[in-house]
Design a protein around this motif. Structure first.
Motif, PDB file in Angstrom:
ATOM      1  N   LYS A 277      -2.499   8.393   7.282  1.00 33.23           N
ATOM      2  CA  LYS A 277      -2.618   8.136   8.535  1.00 33.23           C
ATOM      3  C   LYS A 277      -0.691   8.889   9.154  1.00 33.23           C
ATOM      4  O   LYS A 277       0.022   8.386   9.810  1.00 33.23           O
ATOM      5  CB  LYS A 277      -2.115   6.885   9.072  1.00 33.23           C
ATOM      6  N   TRP A 278      -0.551  10.085   7.639  1.00 31.13           N
ATOM      7  CA  TRP A 278      -0.061  10.322   7.523  1.00 31.13           C
ATOM      8  C   TRP A 278      -0.246  11.146   8.149  1.00 31.13           C
ATOM      9  O   TRP A 278      -0.849  12.061   7.955  1.00 31.13           O
ATOM     10  CB  TRP A 278       0.735  10.467   6.173  1.00 31.13           C
ATOM     11  N   ILE A 304       5.579   7.320   2.229  1.00 31.53           N
ATOM     12  CA  ILE A 304       5.878   6.396   1.536  1.00 31.53           C
ATOM     13  C   ILE A 304       6.421   4.988   1.719  1.00 31.53           C
ATOM     14  O   ILE A 304       5.321   3.655   1.836  1.00 31.53           O
ATOM     15  CB  ILE A 304       7.042   5.771   0.188  1.00 31.53           C
ATOM     16  N   SER A 305       7.019   4.351   3.215  1.00 27.31           N
ATOM     17  CA  SER A 305       6.876   3.400   3.643  1.00 27.31           C
ATOM     18  C   SER A 305       6.213   3.355   4.548  1.00 27.31           C
ATOM     19  O   SER A 305       5.342   1.699   4.852  1.00 27.31           O
ATOM     20  CB  SER A 305       8.340   3.821   4.220  1.00 27.31           C
ATOM     21  N   THR A 309       2.729   0.034   4.195  1.00 29.71           N
ATOM     22  CA  THR A 309       2.698  -0.664   5.160  1.00 29.71           C
ATOM     23  C   THR A 309       1.399  -0.753   5.919  1.00 29.71           C
ATOM     24  O   THR A 309       0.969  -1.586   5.817  1.00 29.71           O
ATOM     25  CB  THR A 309       3.583  -0.268   7.089  1.00 29.71           C
ATOM     26  N   ASN A 310       0.890   0.469   5.496  1.00 30.73           N
ATOM     27  CA  ASN A 310      -0.770   0.644   5.988  1.00 30.73           C
ATOM     28  C   ASN A 310      -1.737   0.143   4.701  1.00 30.73           C
ATOM     29  O   ASN A 310      -2.772   0.348   5.254  1.00 30.73           O
ATOM     30  CB  ASN A 310      -1.186   1.474   6.921  1.00 30.73           C
ATOM     31  N   GLY A 311      -0.932  -0.316   3.522  1.00 31.32           N
ATOM     32  CA  GLY A 311      -1.691  -0.260   2.876  1.00 31.32           C
ATOM     33  C   GLY A 311      -2.229   0.711   1.659  1.00 31.32           C
ATOM     34  O   GLY A 311      -3.485   0.895   1.131  1.00 31.32           O
ATOM     35  N   ASN A 316      -5.054   3.968  -2.042  1.00 32.21           N
ATOM     36  CA  ASN A 316      -5.284   5.613  -3.655  1.00 32.21           C
ATOM     37  C   ASN A 316      -4.806   5.417  -4.623  1.00 32.21           C
ATOM     38  O   ASN A 316      -5.617   5.789  -5.481  1.00 32.21           O
ATOM     39  CB  ASN A 316      -3.542   6.118  -2.638  1.00 32.21           C
ATOM     40  N   ARG A 317      -3.786   4.255  -4.689  1.00 30.00           N
ATOM     41  CA  ARG A 317      -3.021   4.488  -6.504  1.00 30.00           C
ATOM     42  C   ARG A 317      -5.142   3.418  -7.604  1.00 30.00           C
ATOM     43  O   ARG A 317      -4.617   4.279  -8.364  1.00 30.00           O
ATOM     44  CB  ARG A 317      -2.556   3.356  -6.895  1.00 30.00           C
TER      45      ARG A 317
END
Length: 371
Positions: A277-278, A304-305, A309-311, A316-317
Protein backbone atom coordinates in the motif's frame (compact mmCIF):
# COMPACT_ATOMS: atom_id res chain seq x y z
CA UNK A 1 106.10 -31.29 17.05
CA UNK A 2 104.63 -28.74 14.67
CA UNK A 3 106.69 -25.64 14.00
CA UNK A 4 105.45 -22.27 12.69
CA UNK A 5 107.49 -22.76 9.54
CA UNK A 6 105.92 -26.09 8.52
CA UNK A 7 103.35 -24.46 6.18
CA UNK A 8 105.92 -22.20 4.52
CA UNK A 9 106.77 -24.81 1.92
CA UNK A 10 103.16 -25.52 0.96
CA UNK A 11 101.87 -24.16 -2.34
CA UNK A 12 99.06 -21.60 -1.92
CA UNK A 13 95.91 -21.60 -4.00
CA UNK A 14 95.21 -18.74 -6.46
CA UNK A 15 92.40 -17.52 -4.19
CA UNK A 16 94.72 -17.40 -1.17
CA UNK A 17 97.38 -15.58 -3.18
CA UNK A 18 94.74 -13.11 -4.42
CA UNK A 19 93.54 -12.42 -0.87
CA UNK A 20 97.13 -11.76 0.28
CA UNK A 21 97.83 -9.36 -2.54
CA UNK A 22 94.51 -7.45 -2.30
CA UNK A 23 93.95 -4.73 0.27
CA UNK A 24 90.24 -5.61 0.15
CA UNK A 25 90.63 -9.24 1.05
CA UNK A 26 87.74 -10.80 3.00
CA UNK A 27 88.35 -13.26 5.75
CA UNK A 28 86.05 -16.30 5.96
CA UNK A 29 82.99 -15.47 8.05
CA UNK A 30 80.78 -17.47 10.37
CA UNK A 31 77.39 -18.96 9.55
CA UNK A 32 74.41 -16.60 9.80
CA UNK A 33 72.66 -16.59 13.12
CA UNK A 34 69.12 -18.02 13.04
CA UNK A 35 66.39 -15.40 12.55
CA UNK A 36 64.36 -16.98 15.34
CA UNK A 37 65.79 -18.05 18.65
CA UNK A 38 66.02 -21.86 18.82
CA UNK A 39 64.32 -21.68 22.24
CA UNK A 40 61.34 -19.74 20.85
CA UNK A 41 61.16 -22.03 17.80
CA UNK A 42 60.94 -25.09 20.04
CA UNK A 43 58.30 -23.38 22.19
CA UNK A 44 56.17 -22.58 19.12
CA UNK A 45 56.26 -26.22 18.07
CA UNK A 46 54.64 -27.28 21.32
CA UNK A 47 52.24 -24.32 21.49
CA UNK A 48 48.62 -25.30 20.85
CA UNK A 49 46.54 -22.39 19.60
CA UNK A 50 43.26 -22.18 21.45
CA UNK A 51 40.26 -22.10 19.13
CA UNK A 52 37.45 -19.71 20.00
CA UNK A 53 34.27 -21.65 20.74
CA UNK A 54 30.84 -20.88 19.30
CA UNK A 55 29.70 -19.76 22.76
CA UNK A 56 32.62 -17.34 23.10
CA UNK A 57 32.06 -15.91 19.62
CA UNK A 58 28.35 -15.49 20.29
CA UNK A 59 29.00 -13.78 23.63
CA UNK A 60 31.54 -11.41 22.11
CA UNK A 61 29.29 -10.69 19.15
CA UNK A 62 26.35 -9.79 21.39
CA UNK A 63 28.57 -7.39 23.33
CA UNK A 64 29.52 -5.61 20.09
CA UNK A 65 32.97 -7.15 19.57
CA UNK A 66 33.74 -6.48 15.89
CA UNK A 67 36.51 -9.08 15.76
CA UNK A 68 34.13 -11.80 16.91
CA UNK A 69 31.53 -10.56 14.42
CA UNK A 70 34.06 -10.82 11.57
CA UNK A 71 35.08 -14.33 12.67
CA UNK A 72 31.45 -15.43 12.85
CA UNK A 73 30.74 -14.13 9.33
CA UNK A 74 33.86 -15.91 8.06
CA UNK A 75 32.47 -19.17 9.46
CA UNK A 76 29.12 -18.47 7.81
CA UNK A 77 30.77 -17.91 4.43
CA UNK A 78 32.96 -21.00 4.67
CA UNK A 79 32.07 -24.14 2.71
CA UNK A 80 33.70 -26.48 5.24
CA UNK A 81 31.14 -28.61 7.05
CA UNK A 82 32.83 -28.11 10.44
CA UNK A 83 32.72 -24.32 10.00
CA UNK A 84 29.12 -24.50 8.88
CA UNK A 85 28.09 -26.45 11.98
CA UNK A 86 29.87 -23.94 14.21
CA UNK A 87 28.23 -21.03 12.40
CA UNK A 88 24.79 -22.55 12.94
CA UNK A 89 25.59 -22.93 16.61
CA UNK A 90 26.44 -19.22 16.82
CA UNK A 91 23.22 -18.28 15.03
CA UNK A 92 21.14 -20.34 17.44
CA UNK A 93 22.69 -18.47 20.37
CA UNK A 94 22.05 -14.98 18.93
CA UNK A 95 18.72 -15.36 17.13
CA UNK A 96 16.83 -13.79 20.05
CA UNK A 97 18.56 -10.49 19.21
CA UNK A 98 17.74 -10.61 15.49
CA UNK A 99 15.08 -8.59 13.68
CA UNK A 100 15.40 -5.12 15.19
CA UNK A 101 17.10 -3.34 12.30
CA UNK A 102 15.95 -1.62 9.11
CA UNK A 103 17.12 -3.67 6.15
CA UNK A 104 17.80 -1.72 2.97
CA UNK A 105 18.75 -3.19 -0.38
CA UNK A 106 20.57 -0.93 -2.84
CA UNK A 107 21.06 -1.89 -6.45
CA UNK A 108 21.70 -0.25 -9.79
CA UNK A 109 23.75 -0.61 -12.93
CA UNK A 110 27.57 -0.59 -12.63
CA UNK A 111 28.84 2.99 -12.64
CA UNK A 112 25.72 4.50 -11.07
CA UNK A 113 27.70 5.33 -7.93
CA UNK A 114 26.40 2.78 -5.41
CA UNK A 115 29.49 2.83 -3.18
CA UNK A 116 29.74 6.62 -3.27
CA UNK A 117 26.04 6.89 -2.43
CA UNK A 118 26.39 4.47 0.50
CA UNK A 119 29.39 6.44 1.79
CA UNK A 120 27.35 9.66 1.75
CA UNK A 121 24.12 8.06 2.99
CA UNK A 122 25.94 6.13 5.71
CA UNK A 123 27.78 9.23 6.90
CA UNK A 124 24.43 10.98 7.32
CA UNK A 125 23.08 8.04 9.36
CA UNK A 126 26.14 8.11 11.62
CA UNK A 127 25.48 11.80 12.27
CA UNK A 128 21.98 10.77 13.40
CA UNK A 129 23.57 8.35 15.93
CA UNK A 130 22.70 5.19 14.02
CA UNK A 131 24.89 2.10 13.86
CA UNK A 132 25.36 0.97 10.27
CA UNK A 133 26.47 -2.35 8.76
CA UNK A 134 27.17 -2.58 5.03
CA UNK A 135 27.27 -5.99 3.36
CA UNK A 136 28.84 -5.21 0.00
CA UNK A 137 28.65 -8.03 -2.51
CA UNK A 138 31.52 -8.04 -5.00
CA UNK A 139 31.31 -9.84 -8.35
CA UNK A 140 33.30 -13.07 -8.48
CA UNK A 141 35.27 -14.45 -11.38
CA UNK A 142 33.52 -17.38 -13.00
CA UNK A 143 36.95 -18.96 -13.57
CA UNK A 144 38.76 -18.48 -10.28
CA UNK A 145 35.79 -17.55 -8.01
CA UNK A 146 37.95 -14.69 -6.66
CA UNK A 147 36.94 -11.05 -6.36
CA UNK A 148 38.58 -7.71 -5.71
CA UNK A 149 36.67 -6.85 -2.52
CA UNK A 150 37.57 -3.18 -2.79
CA UNK A 151 34.53 -1.61 -1.12
CA UNK A 152 36.43 -0.72 2.05
CA UNK A 153 38.84 1.41 0.04
CA UNK A 154 35.90 3.18 -1.65
CA UNK A 155 34.13 3.86 1.67
CA UNK A 156 36.98 5.50 3.54
CA UNK A 157 34.86 7.50 6.01
CA UNK A 158 32.68 4.56 7.01
CA UNK A 159 35.71 2.28 7.30
CA UNK A 160 37.18 4.53 9.99
CA UNK A 161 34.01 4.90 12.05
CA UNK A 162 33.49 2.85 15.21
CA UNK A 163 29.72 2.81 14.52
CA UNK A 164 30.02 1.41 11.00
CA UNK A 165 30.93 -2.09 9.88
CA UNK A 166 31.74 -2.89 6.25
CA UNK A 167 31.99 -6.47 5.09
CA UNK A 168 32.83 -7.05 1.42
CA UNK A 169 31.98 -10.59 0.33
CA UNK A 170 32.35 -12.43 -2.98
CA UNK A 171 29.13 -13.26 -4.80
CA UNK A 172 30.55 -16.73 -5.57
CA UNK A 173 28.46 -16.92 -8.71
CA UNK A 174 25.17 -16.65 -6.82
CA UNK A 175 22.14 -15.51 -8.78
CA UNK A 176 21.68 -11.78 -8.53
CA UNK A 177 25.11 -11.19 -7.08
CA UNK A 178 23.81 -11.86 -3.58
CA UNK A 179 26.20 -14.16 -1.74
CA UNK A 180 24.59 -17.37 -0.55
CA UNK A 181 25.28 -16.58 3.10
CA UNK A 182 24.36 -12.88 3.02
CA UNK A 183 21.14 -13.40 4.96
CA UNK A 184 22.90 -15.16 7.84
CA UNK A 185 25.59 -12.45 7.86
CA UNK A 186 22.81 -9.88 8.10
CA UNK A 187 21.39 -11.68 11.14
CA UNK A 188 24.81 -11.63 12.84
CA UNK A 189 25.15 -7.88 12.24
CA UNK A 190 21.70 -7.30 13.76
CA UNK A 191 22.66 -9.36 16.81
CA UNK A 192 25.83 -7.26 17.17
CA UNK A 193 23.68 -4.15 17.62
CA UNK A 194 23.65 -2.54 14.18
CA UNK A 195 20.24 -0.91 13.69
CA UNK A 196 20.55 -0.26 9.95
CA UNK A 197 21.74 -2.89 7.47
CA UNK A 198 22.56 -2.02 3.86
CA UNK A 199 23.07 -4.72 1.25
CA UNK A 200 24.88 -3.42 -1.81
CA UNK A 201 24.55 -5.75 -4.77
CA UNK A 202 26.70 -6.21 -7.85
CA UNK A 203 24.28 -4.58 -10.27
CA UNK A 204 24.48 -6.74 -13.37
CA UNK A 205 20.90 -7.11 -14.53
CA UNK A 206 17.39 -8.21 -13.61
CA UNK A 207 18.70 -11.09 -11.50
CA UNK A 208 19.53 -8.41 -8.90
CA UNK A 209 15.90 -8.61 -7.78
CA UNK A 210 16.89 -11.49 -5.50
CA UNK A 211 18.00 -8.92 -2.94
CA UNK A 212 14.35 -7.91 -2.63
CA UNK A 213 13.65 -11.19 -0.83
CA UNK A 214 15.75 -10.27 2.20
CA UNK A 215 15.22 -6.54 2.83
CA UNK A 216 12.47 -4.23 4.05
CA UNK A 217 13.13 -1.40 1.62
CA UNK A 218 14.41 -1.69 -1.94
CA UNK A 219 16.24 1.31 -3.42
CA UNK A 220 17.05 1.43 -7.11
CA UNK A 221 19.74 3.90 -8.20
CA UNK A 222 19.53 5.16 -11.77
CA UNK A 223 21.41 7.56 -14.03
CA UNK A 224 20.11 10.35 -16.23
CA UNK A 225 21.46 11.30 -19.63
CA UNK A 226 22.36 7.74 -20.55
CA UNK A 227 19.69 7.51 -23.23
CA UNK A 228 15.90 7.39 -23.35
CA UNK A 229 14.96 6.59 -19.72
CA UNK A 230 11.65 4.99 -20.61
CA UNK A 231 13.42 2.78 -23.15
CA UNK A 232 15.70 1.54 -20.36
CA UNK A 233 12.95 0.69 -17.90
CA UNK A 234 12.94 -2.97 -16.88
CA UNK A 235 9.50 -3.89 -15.60
CA UNK A 236 10.65 -6.66 -13.27
CA UNK A 237 13.08 -4.63 -11.20
CA UNK A 238 11.01 -1.44 -11.26
CA UNK A 239 7.93 -3.20 -9.93
CA UNK A 240 9.95 -4.19 -6.87
CA UNK A 241 11.49 -0.76 -6.24
CA UNK A 242 10.09 1.20 -3.31
CA UNK A 243 12.11 4.23 -4.37
CA UNK A 244 14.03 5.20 -7.49
CA UNK A 245 16.83 7.71 -6.93
CA UNK A 246 18.47 9.36 -9.93
CA UNK A 247 22.04 9.85 -8.76
CA UNK A 248 24.65 12.38 -9.92
CA UNK A 249 22.02 15.15 -10.07
CA UNK A 250 24.57 17.94 -9.94
CA UNK A 251 26.22 20.44 -12.27
CA UNK A 252 25.25 20.25 -15.95
CA UNK A 253 23.56 16.90 -15.35
CA UNK A 254 20.97 18.27 -12.89
CA UNK A 255 18.34 19.30 -15.49
CA UNK A 256 18.54 15.84 -17.09
CA UNK A 257 18.13 14.21 -13.66
CA UNK A 258 15.04 16.29 -12.93
CA UNK A 259 13.48 15.30 -16.24
CA UNK A 260 14.36 11.65 -15.64
CA UNK A 261 12.67 11.82 -12.23
CA UNK A 262 9.40 12.97 -13.81
CA UNK A 263 9.55 10.23 -16.44
CA UNK A 264 10.29 7.47 -13.92
CA UNK A 265 7.57 8.67 -11.55
CA UNK A 266 5.05 8.67 -14.39
CA UNK A 267 6.10 5.12 -15.32
CA UNK A 268 5.72 3.92 -11.71
CA UNK A 269 2.06 4.93 -11.72
CA UNK A 270 1.43 2.54 -14.62
CA UNK A 271 2.24 -0.50 -12.48
CA UNK A 272 -0.35 -2.23 -10.27
CA UNK A 273 -0.53 -0.97 -6.68
CA UNK A 274 1.93 -2.93 -4.48
CA UNK A 275 0.70 -5.09 -1.62
CA UNK A 276 2.46 -2.80 0.84
CA UNK A 277 0.00 0.00 0.00
CA UNK A 278 3.04 2.24 -0.40
CA UNK A 279 3.17 4.43 -3.49
CA UNK A 280 6.68 4.09 -5.02
CA UNK A 281 8.42 7.40 -5.61
CA UNK A 282 11.22 8.81 -7.73
CA UNK A 283 13.67 11.41 -6.49
CA UNK A 284 17.05 12.90 -7.32
CA UNK A 285 20.26 13.00 -5.33
CA UNK A 286 23.94 13.81 -5.50
CA UNK A 287 26.09 11.42 -3.50
CA UNK A 288 29.16 13.64 -3.80
CA UNK A 289 27.41 16.82 -2.64
CA UNK A 290 25.06 15.10 -0.19
CA UNK A 291 22.03 16.60 -1.92
CA UNK A 292 18.79 14.65 -1.43
CA UNK A 293 20.28 12.20 1.11
CA UNK A 294 18.15 13.46 4.02
CA UNK A 295 15.00 13.27 1.90
CA UNK A 296 15.73 9.65 0.97
CA UNK A 297 16.10 8.69 4.65
CA UNK A 298 12.81 10.42 5.50
CA UNK A 299 11.07 8.48 2.72
CA UNK A 300 12.50 5.21 4.08
CA UNK A 301 11.23 6.01 7.57
CA UNK A 302 7.84 6.94 6.10
CA UNK A 303 7.72 3.59 4.31
CA UNK A 304 8.62 1.68 7.50
CA UNK A 305 5.95 3.55 9.47
CA UNK A 306 3.30 2.96 6.80
CA UNK A 307 3.98 -0.76 6.41
CA UNK A 308 4.18 -1.39 10.16
CA UNK A 309 0.84 0.32 10.62
CA UNK A 310 -0.96 -1.67 7.91
CA UNK A 311 0.67 -4.98 8.92
CA UNK A 312 2.65 -5.53 5.71
CA UNK A 313 6.04 -5.13 7.43
CA UNK A 314 5.67 -8.22 9.63
CA UNK A 315 3.86 -10.18 6.92
CA UNK A 316 6.66 -9.50 4.43
CA UNK A 317 9.35 -10.68 6.82
CA UNK A 318 7.44 -13.90 7.47
CA UNK A 319 7.11 -14.49 3.71
CA UNK A 320 10.86 -13.87 3.27
CA UNK A 321 11.71 -16.42 5.96
CA UNK A 322 9.44 -18.98 4.30
CA UNK A 323 11.04 -18.31 0.91
CA UNK A 324 14.52 -18.60 2.42
CA UNK A 325 13.63 -21.96 3.98
CA UNK A 326 12.46 -23.43 0.67
CA UNK A 327 15.47 -22.05 -1.23
CA UNK A 328 17.89 -23.51 1.31
CA UNK A 329 16.03 -26.82 1.31
CA UNK A 330 16.38 -27.09 -2.48
CA UNK A 331 20.11 -26.30 -2.28
CA UNK A 332 20.77 -28.85 0.47
CA UNK A 333 18.76 -31.58 -1.28
CA UNK A 334 20.58 -30.88 -4.55
CA UNK A 335 24.00 -30.98 -2.87
CA UNK A 336 23.10 -34.21 -1.11
CA UNK A 337 21.94 -35.75 -4.39
CA UNK A 338 25.19 -34.99 -6.21
CA UNK A 339 27.22 -36.33 -3.26
CA UNK A 340 25.65 -39.81 -3.53
CA UNK A 341 28.02 -42.58 -4.69
CA UNK A 342 27.84 -43.27 -8.42
CA UNK A 343 25.71 -40.22 -9.26
CA UNK A 344 28.48 -38.44 -11.16
CA UNK A 345 28.92 -41.41 -13.45
CA UNK A 346 25.16 -41.73 -14.01
CA UNK A 347 24.92 -38.03 -14.86
CA UNK A 348 27.80 -38.28 -17.35
CA UNK A 349 26.05 -41.24 -18.97
CA UNK A 350 22.83 -39.22 -19.33
CA UNK A 351 24.75 -36.28 -20.77
CA UNK A 352 26.30 -38.49 -23.45
CA UNK A 353 22.90 -39.91 -24.41
CA UNK A 354 21.45 -36.43 -24.72
CA UNK A 355 24.36 -35.13 -26.80
CA UNK A 356 24.15 -38.15 -29.10
CA UNK A 357 20.37 -37.83 -29.46
CA UNK A 358 19.78 -41.25 -27.92
CA UNK A 359 17.33 -40.07 -25.26
CA UNK A 360 15.21 -37.14 -24.13
CA UNK A 361 15.81 -34.70 -21.29
CA UNK A 362 12.80 -35.64 -19.17
CA UNK A 363 13.42 -39.35 -19.66
CA UNK A 364 16.99 -39.06 -18.37
CA UNK A 365 15.96 -36.96 -15.38
CA UNK A 366 13.33 -39.52 -14.40
CA UNK A 367 15.93 -42.27 -14.77
CA UNK A 368 18.37 -40.44 -12.51
CA UNK A 369 15.66 -39.76 -9.94
CA UNK A 370 14.47 -43.35 -10.04
CA UNK A 371 10.95 -42.34 -11.03
Amino acid sequence: MDTPNEDMGKKKTPKEESNQKSALSVNPGVADAPAISPYIRDQRKTLVRKETTAEELAEGLLSGNRTHLSKAITLVESNLEAHNDKAQGILELVMHKVGNSIRIGITGVPGVGKSTFIESFGSYLLEQNHKLAVLAIDPSSQRTKGSILGDKTRMEILSKSANAFIRPSPSSGSLGGVARKTRESMYLCEAAGFDTIIIETVGVGQSETQVHSMVDFFLLLMLAGAGDELQGIKRGIMEMADLIAINKADGPNEPYAMRARVEYESALHLFPAPESKWTPRATTCSAIGGKGIEEIWKLILDYISTTKTNGYYAKNREAQTQMWFHETLREVVLDEYFARPGKKESILESEKKLMNGQSTLLKEIKRLMGI
